[in-house]
Design a protein around this motif. Sequence first.
Motif, mmCIF file in Angstrom:
data_model
loop_
_atom_site.group_PDB
_atom_site.id
_atom_site.type_symbol
_atom_site.label_atom_id
_atom_site.label_comp_id
_atom_site.label_asym_id
_atom_site.label_seq_id
_atom_site.Cartn_x
_atom_site.Cartn_y
_atom_site.Cartn_z
ATOM 1 N N ILE A 1 0.870 -1.324 0.156
ATOM 2 C CA ILE A 1 -0.007 -0.118 0.072
ATOM 3 C C ILE A 1 0.826 1.293 0.087
ATOM 4 C CG2 ILE A 1 -1.731 1.276 1.270
ATOM 5 C CD1 ILE A 1 -2.697 -1.362 2.448
ATOM 6 N N LEU A 2 0.656 1.973 -1.314
ATOM 7 C CA LEU A 2 1.595 3.459 -1.164
ATOM 8 C C LEU A 2 0.981 4.316 -0.205
ATOM 9 C CD1 LEU A 2 1.700 3.808 -4.962
ATOM 10 C CD2 LEU A 2 3.557 2.803 -3.445
ATOM 11 N N TYR A 3 1.814 5.145 0.480
ATOM 12 C CA TYR A 3 1.299 6.175 1.416
ATOM 13 C C TYR A 3 0.396 7.160 0.954
ATOM 14 C CZ TYR A 3 4.723 4.033 4.912
ATOM 15 O OH TYR A 3 5.268 3.082 5.539
ATOM 16 N N SER A 4 0.948 7.356 -0.397
ATOM 17 C CA SER A 4 0.019 8.354 -1.226
ATOM 18 C C SER A 4 -1.140 7.874 -1.270
ATOM 19 C CB SER A 4 0.566 8.854 -2.503
ATOM 20 O OG SER A 4 0.534 7.550 -3.209
ATOM 21 N N ASN A 5 -1.735 6.652 -1.192
ATOM 22 C CA ASN A 5 -3.210 6.111 -1.232
ATOM 23 C C ASN A 5 -3.838 6.232 0.039
ATOM 24 O OD1 ASN A 5 -2.655 5.637 -3.998
ATOM 25 N ND2 ASN A 5 -2.196 3.500 -3.743
ATOM 26 N N ILE A 6 -3.131 6.571 1.079
ATOM 27 C CA ILE A 6 -3.738 6.722 2.304
ATOM 28 C C ILE A 6 -4.200 8.114 2.456
ATOM 29 C CG2 ILE A 6 -3.500 6.563 4.952
ATOM 30 C CD1 ILE A 6 -1.506 4.477 4.671
ATOM 31 N N ILE A 7 -5.570 8.301 2.707
ATOM 32 C CA ILE A 7 -6.044 9.785 2.679
ATOM 33 C C ILE A 7 -6.664 10.103 3.810
ATOM 34 C CG2 ILE A 7 -6.606 9.672 0.144
ATOM 35 C CD1 ILE A 7 -9.593 9.180 0.861
ATOM 36 N N LYS A 8 -7.161 9.300 4.940
ATOM 37 C CA LYS A 8 -7.532 9.485 6.061
ATOM 38 C C LYS A 8 -6.970 8.717 7.204
ATOM 39 C CE LYS A 8 -12.005 11.345 4.181
ATOM 40 N NZ LYS A 8 -11.776 12.693 4.420
ATOM 41 N N LEU A 9 -6.992 9.215 8.512
ATOM 42 C CA LEU A 9 -6.513 8.307 9.630
ATOM 43 C C LEU A 9 -7.491 8.820 10.892
ATOM 44 C CD1 LEU A 9 -2.728 8.732 9.361
ATOM 45 C CD2 LEU A 9 -3.975 6.801 8.778
ATOM 46 N N PHE A 10 -8.025 7.696 11.552
ATOM 47 C CA PHE A 10 -8.809 8.087 12.599
ATOM 48 C C PHE A 10 -8.069 7.181 13.816
ATOM 49 C CE2 PHE A 10 -11.238 8.631 8.919
ATOM 50 C CZ PHE A 10 -11.940 9.739 9.145
ATOM 51 N N LEU A 11 -8.324 7.787 14.840
ATOM 52 C CA LEU A 11 -8.007 6.984 16.301
ATOM 53 C C LEU A 11 -8.884 7.049 17.368
ATOM 54 C CD1 LEU A 11 -5.440 5.462 17.611
ATOM 55 C CD2 LEU A 11 -4.662 7.483 18.443
ATOM 56 N N LEU A 12 -9.800 6.222 17.646
ATOM 57 C CA LEU A 12 -10.942 6.158 18.226
ATOM 58 C C LEU A 12 -11.085 5.150 19.185
ATOM 59 C CD1 LEU A 12 -13.134 6.100 15.042
ATOM 60 C CD2 LEU A 12 -12.580 8.146 16.225
ATOM 61 N N LEU A 13 -11.522 5.722 20.524
ATOM 62 C CA LEU A 13 -11.640 5.013 21.880
ATOM 63 C C LEU A 13 -13.181 4.187 21.585
ATOM 64 C CD1 LEU A 13 -10.615 3.989 24.486
ATOM 65 C CD2 LEU A 13 -11.498 6.030 25.487
ATOM 66 N N LYS A 14 -13.128 2.835 21.827
ATOM 67 C CA LYS A 14 -14.335 2.110 22.099
ATOM 68 C C LYS A 14 -14.951 2.434 23.040
ATOM 69 C CE LYS A 14 -14.746 -2.161 20.504
ATOM 70 N NZ LYS A 14 -14.770 -3.635 20.155
ATOM 71 N N PRO A 15 -16.318 2.250 23.166
ATOM 72 C CA PRO A 15 -17.142 2.622 24.399
ATOM 73 C C PRO A 15 -16.885 1.651 25.704
ATOM 74 C CG PRO A 15 -18.591 2.609 22.640
ATOM 75 C CD PRO A 15 -17.308 2.312 22.040
ATOM 76 N N ASP A 16 -16.109 0.505 25.319
ATOM 77 C CA ASP A 16 -15.908 -0.273 26.485
ATOM 78 C C ASP A 16 -14.581 0.365 27.244
ATOM 79 O OD1 ASP A 16 -13.538 -0.844 24.813
ATOM 80 O OD2 ASP A 16 -14.243 -2.915 24.591
ATOM 81 N N GLU A 17 -13.838 1.277 26.745
ATOM 82 C CA GLU A 17 -12.663 1.983 27.079
ATOM 83 C C GLU A 17 -11.597 0.818 27.477
ATOM 84 O OE1 GLU A 17 -13.527 4.480 30.465
ATOM 85 O OE2 GLU A 17 -14.925 5.751 29.322
ATOM 86 N N MET A 18 -11.438 -0.369 26.787
ATOM 87 C CA MET A 18 -10.471 -1.165 26.786
ATOM 88 C C MET A 18 -9.656 -1.423 25.621
ATOM 89 S SD MET A 18 -12.421 -4.485 28.895
ATOM 90 C CE MET A 18 -10.978 -5.258 28.608
ATOM 91 N N HIS A 19 -10.317 -0.772 24.599
ATOM 92 C CA HIS A 19 -9.955 -1.036 23.087
ATOM 93 C C HIS A 19 -9.611 0.320 22.410
ATOM 94 C CE1 HIS A 19 -11.128 -5.131 24.292
ATOM 95 N NE2 HIS A 19 -10.178 -5.628 23.443
ATOM 96 N N VAL A 20 -8.760 0.351 21.489
ATOM 97 C CA VAL A 20 -8.602 1.639 20.788
ATOM 98 C C VAL A 20 -8.581 1.134 19.232
ATOM 99 C CG1 VAL A 20 -7.185 3.553 20.087
ATOM 100 C CG2 VAL A 20 -7.445 2.868 22.388
ATOM 101 N N MET A 21 -9.396 1.761 18.318
ATOM 102 C CA MET A 21 -9.526 1.379 16.799
ATOM 103 C C MET A 21 -8.794 2.326 16.044
ATOM 104 S SD MET A 21 -13.255 -0.370 16.467
ATOM 105 C CE MET A 21 -14.281 0.902 17.339
ATOM 106 N N PHE A 22 -7.917 2.070 15.230
ATOM 107 C CA PHE A 22 -7.306 2.856 14.294
ATOM 108 C C PHE A 22 -7.746 2.546 13.005
ATOM 109 C CE2 PHE A 22 -3.172 3.606 11.931
ATOM 110 C CZ PHE A 22 -3.057 5.047 11.948
ATOM 111 N N VAL A 23 -8.143 3.599 12.137
ATOM 112 C CA VAL A 23 -9.079 3.481 10.939
ATOM 113 C C VAL A 23 -8.204 4.133 9.995
ATOM 114 C CG1 VAL A 23 -11.075 3.768 9.520
ATOM 115 C CG2 VAL A 23 -11.142 3.430 12.211
ATOM 116 N N ILE A 24 -7.656 3.238 8.753
ATOM 117 C CA ILE A 24 -7.054 4.172 7.584
ATOM 118 C C ILE A 24 -8.078 3.952 6.607
ATOM 119 C CG2 ILE A 24 -5.042 3.697 6.064
ATOM 120 C CD1 ILE A 24 -3.891 1.878 8.245
#
Length: 532
Positions: A256-279
Amino acid sequence: MSERRYTEFESIHCGVQPDKGRFRIAPNGIGWKSSSGKTTVVSVDDLRKLSWSRAARGYQMRVLLKDNTVYKFDGFKPDDFEEAKDAIKMYYKIQLEQKELSVKGWNWGKTDFQGSNMIFNVTNKPMFELPLGQAIGTNKPGKNEVAINFVDPGQPAPEGVNPKEVDELMDITFYVPGTVAKESENKDNADAEDEEVNADMVFYENVKSKLEFSQMTTENIVQFQEVLCLTPRGRYNIDMYQDFLRLRGKTYDYKILYSNIIKLFLLLKPDEMHVMFVIGLDPPLRQGQTKYPFLVFQFVREDEIDVELNLDDATLADKYENKLHKHYDAPTYEVVSTIFRSLTNRKVTVPGSYRSHHGAHALKCSMKANEGYLYPLEKSFLFIPKPPTFIPHNEIGVVTFSRVGTTSGGSSRTFDMKFHMKGGNDIQFSSINREEYANIEDFLRQKRIKVKSVQNEESIVSYAELDDGEDEEDGDFGSRKKRRTEPVASTMLDDEDSESPDEDFAPDDSGSEVAEEYDSEVEGSYDESEND
């Protein structure tokens, strides 16, 4: 006057380069120089084999080196063969072989690997050749099948070529039946020689090794092992290089080329035990006929990692302007998101002002048959993990709530929420806890998104009807609007162009260098991240 000690040909192409140039055969090696000044030089000591065959642009001379590197020069005329053959024999004592191509049109044959190239032979004659160095991944879509995925449609066309005139090979699938003898390091072991393995797995491993060879021109910067991916499901190793990352799983292998990555999200799940990283990807990742515009990775919030980047101090200072550090010892999700942020030059979007009834950054709901979490962000909504759905605020026409009030059977415990998009399509979320209604309604009104409630679940409201009545408000909404006039107005002014980080989500003030990045420059992150 001294005799000329080389043989030269004009108007010759090197590989896929559009420029024409001069091709020279000299005692010390082979050279090519284009009209724009580009050069390719091959030393006589590196030459292994030379061949001559028909090509799209006249005739082609294929030069195979001792390290299996292949150079191709085409544009020769039929009469050039004898002159080139004599010069090569005189200077290098090598025979210029004439290779006849197969034109039978058969779709079965044998493959031969030379360096990072794969040659498909029919009746011992080459039919076509695949440059695996340009492939982005390989996978096994079915039994006895091996697919090779090539250049993304979003990758720029070669320099000097009109993108509208370019035809690209997207992917090709080989059917490899039967078994073959397993290769054993211990040749004296007779039992090992009798052991057989599936031919498709041997072919798949060969292709993977060629992809690895072509990608390993430099060592990776860092590797994250066995990362859990929720969409597409599986565990993957993430190898990060300077210009691309490699995603390696048991079945799939992608570049995967970095130029193809257009968004990054870092989100805490409501259980507060896990974190989701979205590309977010454009073009999306492809697995067969399925496209994945978003990759959703999940990390345990308390897990930490200790890694050292394979970069020297000069590179950290010059190329990355000290945005990266040599050593990291922090929570895994912080390290991963920070390195992605620096290598892709994309801001990381984190939760903003929204809080659910229980203080979480998302509300639990369902999209059709899939349960997940809807994150109301400052300039968009994001539903994850499956199917990941991105909804920018500026594309929403109106949001309709249904089943909010009482029903014939009594008070409803859940309600539905439908986004009527300006483009005409609708996106509906259902089974939302009744307690979440007040908070999500307040959030929508603060963002100046039109809201409408449908008391009767069976009522049908078209987008046209909603649009016609956009300036009219019912009595209930009018009274609520008056009660909230002052605070809502100030909130809109504060939040309209910025997104604040989540205080509860911010890492502890433990002196972590990674944590500081999430406490700064957050307001500017959303302008770039969500409006690309």
